[in-house]
Design an enzyme around this catalytic site. Structure first.
Site, PDB file in Angstrom:
ATOM      1  N   HIS A 125       0.879  -1.195   0.000  1.00  0.00           N
ATOM      2  CA  HIS A 125       0.000   0.000   0.000  1.00  0.00           C
ATOM      3  C   HIS A 125       0.903   1.227   0.000  1.00  0.00           C
ATOM      4  O   HIS A 125       1.522   1.546   1.025  1.00  0.00           O
ATOM      5  CB  HIS A 125      -0.896   0.008   1.241  1.00  0.00           C
ATOM      6  CG  HIS A 125      -1.810   1.197   1.301  1.00  0.00           C
ATOM      7  ND1 HIS A 125      -3.173   1.071   1.461  1.00  0.00           N
ATOM      8  CD2 HIS A 125      -1.579   2.526   1.225  1.00  0.00           C
ATOM      9  CE1 HIS A 125      -3.730   2.275   1.484  1.00  0.00           C
ATOM     10  NE2 HIS A 125      -2.769   3.186   1.336  1.00  0.00           N
ATOM     11  N   HIS A 152       1.576   5.388  -1.657  1.00  0.00           N
ATOM     12  CA  HIS A 152       1.184   6.576  -2.441  1.00  0.00           C
ATOM     13  C   HIS A 152       2.433   7.163  -3.085  1.00  0.00           C
ATOM     14  O   HIS A 152       3.345   7.591  -2.371  1.00  0.00           O
ATOM     15  CB  HIS A 152       0.537   7.628  -1.538  1.00  0.00           C
ATOM     16  CG  HIS A 152      -0.714   7.149  -0.884  1.00  0.00           C
ATOM     17  ND1 HIS A 152      -1.965   7.332  -1.441  1.00  0.00           N
ATOM     18  CD2 HIS A 152      -0.909   6.449   0.265  1.00  0.00           C
ATOM     19  CE1 HIS A 152      -2.877   6.790  -0.647  1.00  0.00           C
ATOM     20  NE2 HIS A 152      -2.270   6.243   0.385  1.00  0.00           N
ATOM     21  N   LEU A 153       2.465   7.173  -4.406  1.00  0.00           N
ATOM     22  CA  LEU A 153       3.631   7.749  -5.110  1.00  0.00           C
ATOM     23  C   LEU A 153       3.335   9.112  -5.712  1.00  0.00           C
ATOM     24  O   LEU A 153       4.238   9.757  -6.233  1.00  0.00           O
ATOM     25  CB  LEU A 153       4.135   6.800  -6.203  1.00  0.00           C
ATOM     26  CG  LEU A 153       4.937   5.583  -5.738  1.00  0.00           C
ATOM     27  CD1 LEU A 153       5.432   4.783  -6.943  1.00  0.00           C
ATOM     28  CD2 LEU A 153       6.113   5.979  -4.851  1.00  0.00           C
ATOM     29  N   ARG A 154       2.061   9.521  -5.699  1.00  0.00           N
ATOM     30  CA  ARG A 154       1.694  10.834  -6.276  1.00  0.00           C
ATOM     31  C   ARG A 154       2.086  10.905  -7.756  1.00  0.00           C
ATOM     32  O   ARG A 154       2.237   9.900  -8.422  1.00  0.00           O
ATOM     33  CB  ARG A 154       2.300  11.991  -5.475  1.00  0.00           C
ATOM     34  CG  ARG A 154       2.177  11.879  -3.965  1.00  0.00           C
ATOM     35  CD  ARG A 154       0.757  11.793  -3.474  1.00  0.00           C
ATOM     36  NE  ARG A 154       0.664  11.962  -2.020  1.00  0.00           N
ATOM     37  CZ  ARG A 154      -0.317  11.499  -1.282  1.00  0.00           C
ATOM     38  NH1 ARG A 154      -1.305  10.794  -1.824  1.00  0.00           N
ATOM     39  NH2 ARG A 154      -0.349  11.730   0.013  1.00  0.00           N
ATOM     40  N   LYS A 206      -9.344  -0.371  -5.691  1.00  0.00           N
ATOM     41  CA  LYS A 206      -9.341   0.295  -4.388  1.00  0.00           C
ATOM     42  C   LYS A 206     -10.698   0.908  -4.076  1.00  0.00           C
ATOM     43  O   LYS A 206     -11.231   1.682  -4.872  1.00  0.00           O
ATOM     44  CB  LYS A 206      -8.269   1.390  -4.417  1.00  0.00           C
ATOM     45  CG  LYS A 206      -8.258   2.284  -3.202  1.00  0.00           C
ATOM     46  CD  LYS A 206      -7.733   1.546  -1.983  1.00  0.00           C
ATOM     47  CE  LYS A 206      -7.958   2.382  -0.732  1.00  0.00           C
ATOM     48  NZ  LYS A 206      -6.720   2.749  -0.072  1.00  0.00           N
ATOM     49  N   HIS A 219     -10.248   0.934   1.985  1.00  0.00           N
ATOM     50  CA  HIS A 219     -10.029   1.935   3.039  1.00  0.00           C
ATOM     51  C   HIS A 219     -11.187   1.739   4.014  1.00  0.00           C
ATOM     52  O   HIS A 219     -12.319   2.123   3.720  1.00  0.00           O
ATOM     53  CB  HIS A 219     -10.005   3.357   2.490  1.00  0.00           C
ATOM     54  CG  HIS A 219      -9.706   4.358   3.555  1.00  0.00           C
ATOM     55  ND1 HIS A 219      -8.516   5.028   3.649  1.00  0.00           N
ATOM     56  CD2 HIS A 219     -10.443   4.759   4.625  1.00  0.00           C
ATOM     57  CE1 HIS A 219      -8.530   5.807   4.722  1.00  0.00           C
ATOM     58  NE2 HIS A 219      -9.689   5.662   5.330  1.00  0.00           N
ATOM     59  N   HIS A 225      -4.290  -0.807   6.000  1.00  0.00           N
ATOM     60  CA  HIS A 225      -3.795   0.015   7.114  1.00  0.00           C
ATOM     61  C   HIS A 225      -4.701  -0.106   8.340  1.00  0.00           C
ATOM     62  O   HIS A 225      -5.280   0.870   8.803  1.00  0.00           O
ATOM     63  CB  HIS A 225      -3.595   1.476   6.716  1.00  0.00           C
ATOM     64  CG  HIS A 225      -4.658   2.092   5.834  1.00  0.00           C
ATOM     65  ND1 HIS A 225      -5.986   2.033   6.125  1.00  0.00           N
ATOM     66  CD2 HIS A 225      -4.566   2.780   4.674  1.00  0.00           C
ATOM     67  CE1 HIS A 225      -6.667   2.672   5.181  1.00  0.00           C
ATOM     68  NE2 HIS A 225      -5.833   3.121   4.292  1.00  0.00           N
ATOM     69  N   LEU A 234      -4.661   9.001   8.183  1.00  0.00           N
ATOM     70  CA  LEU A 234      -5.948   8.308   8.235  1.00  0.00           C
ATOM     71  C   LEU A 234      -5.776   6.869   7.779  1.00  0.00           C
ATOM     72  O   LEU A 234      -5.045   6.651   6.813  1.00  0.00           O
ATOM     73  CB  LEU A 234      -6.976   9.025   7.360  1.00  0.00           C
ATOM     74  CG  LEU A 234      -7.457  10.361   7.947  1.00  0.00           C
ATOM     75  CD1 LEU A 234      -8.267  11.134   6.926  1.00  0.00           C
ATOM     76  CD2 LEU A 234      -8.266  10.133   9.231  1.00  0.00           C
ATOM     77  N   ASP A 267       1.589   2.524   3.540  1.00  0.00           N
ATOM     78  CA  ASP A 267       0.743   3.712   3.402  1.00  0.00           C
ATOM     79  C   ASP A 267       1.595   4.969   3.478  1.00  0.00           C
ATOM     80  O   ASP A 267       1.142   6.006   3.973  1.00  0.00           O
ATOM     81  CB  ASP A 267      -0.377   3.724   4.456  1.00  0.00           C
ATOM     82  CG  ASP A 267      -1.453   4.758   4.137  1.00  0.00           C
ATOM     83  OD1 ASP A 267      -1.524   5.221   2.987  1.00  0.00           O
ATOM     84  OD2 ASP A 267      -2.218   5.111   5.056  1.00  0.00           O
ATOM     85  N   HIS A 278       3.050  14.460   1.830  1.00  0.00           N
ATOM     86  CA  HIS A 278       2.477  15.791   1.580  1.00  0.00           C
ATOM     87  C   HIS A 278       3.609  16.766   1.880  1.00  0.00           C
ATOM     88  O   HIS A 278       4.397  16.519   2.803  1.00  0.00           O
ATOM     89  CB  HIS A 278       1.299  16.081   2.510  1.00  0.00           C
ATOM     90  CG  HIS A 278       0.115  15.194   2.297  1.00  0.00           C
ATOM     91  ND1 HIS A 278      -0.842  15.442   1.335  1.00  0.00           N
ATOM     92  CD2 HIS A 278      -0.259  14.048   2.909  1.00  0.00           C
ATOM     93  CE1 HIS A 278      -1.762  14.491   1.378  1.00  0.00           C
ATOM     94  NE2 HIS A 278      -1.434  13.627   2.318  1.00  0.00           N
ATOM     95  N   ALA A 333      -3.678  14.569   5.842  1.00  0.00           N
ATOM     96  CA  ALA A 333      -3.406  13.292   6.509  1.00  0.00           C
ATOM     97  C   ALA A 333      -2.364  12.512   5.720  1.00  0.00           C
ATOM     98  O   ALA A 333      -2.459  12.406   4.499  1.00  0.00           O
ATOM     99  CB  ALA A 333      -4.701  12.481   6.591  1.00  0.00           C
TER     100      ALA A 333
HETATM  101  C1  NCD Z   1      -3.451   9.032   2.291  1.00  0.00           C
HETATM  102  C2  NCD Z   1      -3.064  10.111   1.276  1.00  0.00           C
HETATM  103  O1  NCD Z   1      -2.506  11.131   1.694  1.00  0.00           O
HETATM  104  O2  NCD Z   1      -3.261   9.911   0.085  1.00  0.00           O
HETATM  105  N1  NCD Z   1      -3.405   9.604   3.603  1.00  0.00           N
HETATM  106  C3  NCD Z   1      -3.289   8.925   4.758  1.00  0.00           C
HETATM  107  O3  NCD Z   1      -3.376   9.549   5.820  1.00  0.00           O
HETATM  108  N2  NCD Z   1      -3.076   7.643   4.784  1.00  0.00           N
HETATM  109  C4  NCD Z   1      -4.792   8.489   1.940  1.00  0.00           C
HETATM  110  C5  NCD Z   1      -5.124   7.214   2.656  1.00  0.00           C
HETATM  111  O4  NCD Z   1      -4.543   6.167   2.402  1.00  0.00           O
HETATM  112  O5  NCD Z   1      -6.024   7.251   3.512  1.00  0.00           O
HETATM  113 ZN    ZN Z   2      -3.128   5.128   1.808  1.00  0.00          ZN
END
Ligand code: NCD
Ligand code: ZN
Length: 343
Positions: A13, A15-17, A97, A134, A172, A217, A245, A249, A261
């Site tokens: 899991h 996030h690579l943006r 997802k 989620h 998560h 989150l 996860d 940011h 988050a």
């Molecule tokens: C994630 C995000 O920033 O994309 N944020 C997080 O707090 N985990 C989104 C997510 O997986 O809930």
């Molecule tokens: Zn996530």
């Protein structure tokens, strides 16, 4: 033990943006991880097979061949079951997802009426495509600390009963309730656990001043829940596996009156995990959690390559921030010195 060699780990899991952020942070994951399940919550989200294929190319352009992005589609009430099945058949996507609408960052196009996605879920069950969830309800009358437990009763369990062949990953997980639910099921259910939820509880976020870099989150819960997660992760139970996860940011978005988050853990996750597992006397279980249980759930081979972790006398240091052309990103601070480094 001073050295630990395990198959190269994967992150189930991540996030690579996109754009400048992707360029700055993808190497942080590719350094230690062979593969990762890539979250589709871009703006706009990745909703079609064609978009997932294009996003995969943008990731590969940054990481090269040593890292394999496993793509996901963002489930909406308009998702076409045939597109999902074709994207999976063509090797473009690994899973789908589910974001309840409004649950987290960029989830506005998520699902409000779960009946509307029934045909997609049925097609996925038929084709063996896992659903990544989620797991939080978004009802305003449900306290944020209860949203995961309520999701299990009101959404997850009903979906799984209505679609028995559907393979589901509860992502998560943050509560003893989720651990117990996973343990109570005999098939088609796994759960990912993040690095940071093994380390922080809600006091870390709120005591002595608000700590925006610990806000994510699902939000971290009380200590008894963290202990249940550590127990599950270090138990050797193959239903639990690593999904960091890691969710970057920029600092200005985190240190803000309405902070985003997400904890960014890609850089130092393996050092933190070795610390947590060693403290439990369970270093021998790290291989299952980080390298074997995930591939087993996803029916993929364990990586042939290995990494070695080495115990060091002096603390291992990581940069406090990753500088990207989108701005600086703060690396998760576990709050204790790290003595395991990846060789
Ligand atoms: C994630 C995000 O920033 O994309 N944020 C997080 O707090 N985990 C989104 C997510 O997986 O809930
Ligand atoms: Zn996530």
């Amino acid at each position: 033990m001073t050295h630990l060699t395990i198959p190269r780990p994967d992150d189930w899991h991540l996030h690579l943006r996109d754009g400048a952020m992707l360029e700055g942070i993808a190497p942080e994951s590719a350094r230690h991880f062979a593969r990762a399940i890539i979250m589709p919550n871009l703006v706009p989200p990745v909703v079609t097979g064609a978009q997932a294929a294009a996003y995969r190319e943008r990731i590969r352009a940054v990481t090269g061949d040593s890292f394999t992005p496993l793509m996901t589609l963002y489930l909406t009430e308009e998702t076409d079951p045939a597109d999902v099945v074709a994207a999976h058949r063509d090797g473009i996507i690994t899973s789908v997802k589910l974001y309840p609408a409004g649950a987290t960052t960029n989830s506005a196009s998520g699902v409000t009426n779960f009946d509307r996605v029934r045909p997609v879920l049925e097609a996925m069950a038929e084709a063996g495509i896992p659903l990544c969830c989620h797991g939080e309800v978004t009802d305003h009358d449900i306290d944020i600390f209860d949203r995961e437990a309520v999701f299990i009763d009101r959404v997850l369990d009903p979906i799984r009963r209505a679609t028995p062949g559907l393979r589901v990953v509860m992502e998560h997980i943050t509560t003893a309730d989720a651990v117990a639910y996973v343990q109570s099921q005999t098939e088609n259910l796994g759960a990912t656990i993040t690095t940071h939820h093994l380390v922080i509880n809600r006091n870390h976020i709120l005591v002595g001043g608000i700590k925006p870099h610990y806000y994510c989150l699902p939000v971290a819960k009380r200590e008894s829940h963290r202990l249940a997660l550590v127990q599950a992760a270090t138990s050797g139970d193959a239903r639990f596996f690593l999904g960091t996860d890691s969710a970057p940011h920029t600092d200005d978005a985190k240190e803000n009156a309405c902070g985003c988050a997400g904890c960014f853990t890609a850089t130092n996750t393996m050092s933190i995990l070795a610390h947590v597992f060693e403290a439990e006397g369970a270093l021998d279980k790290l291989e299952g959690f980080a390298s074997r249980n995930g591939p087993a759930f996803y029916h993929l081979p364990v990586n042939d390559a290995t990494i070695t972790l080495e115990k060091t006398d002096s603390p291992v240091t990581y940069s406090a921030k990753i500088e990207t052309s989108a701005g600086p990103i703060t690396v998760f601070d576990p709050g204790f010195p790290l003595h395991w480094r990846v060789v």
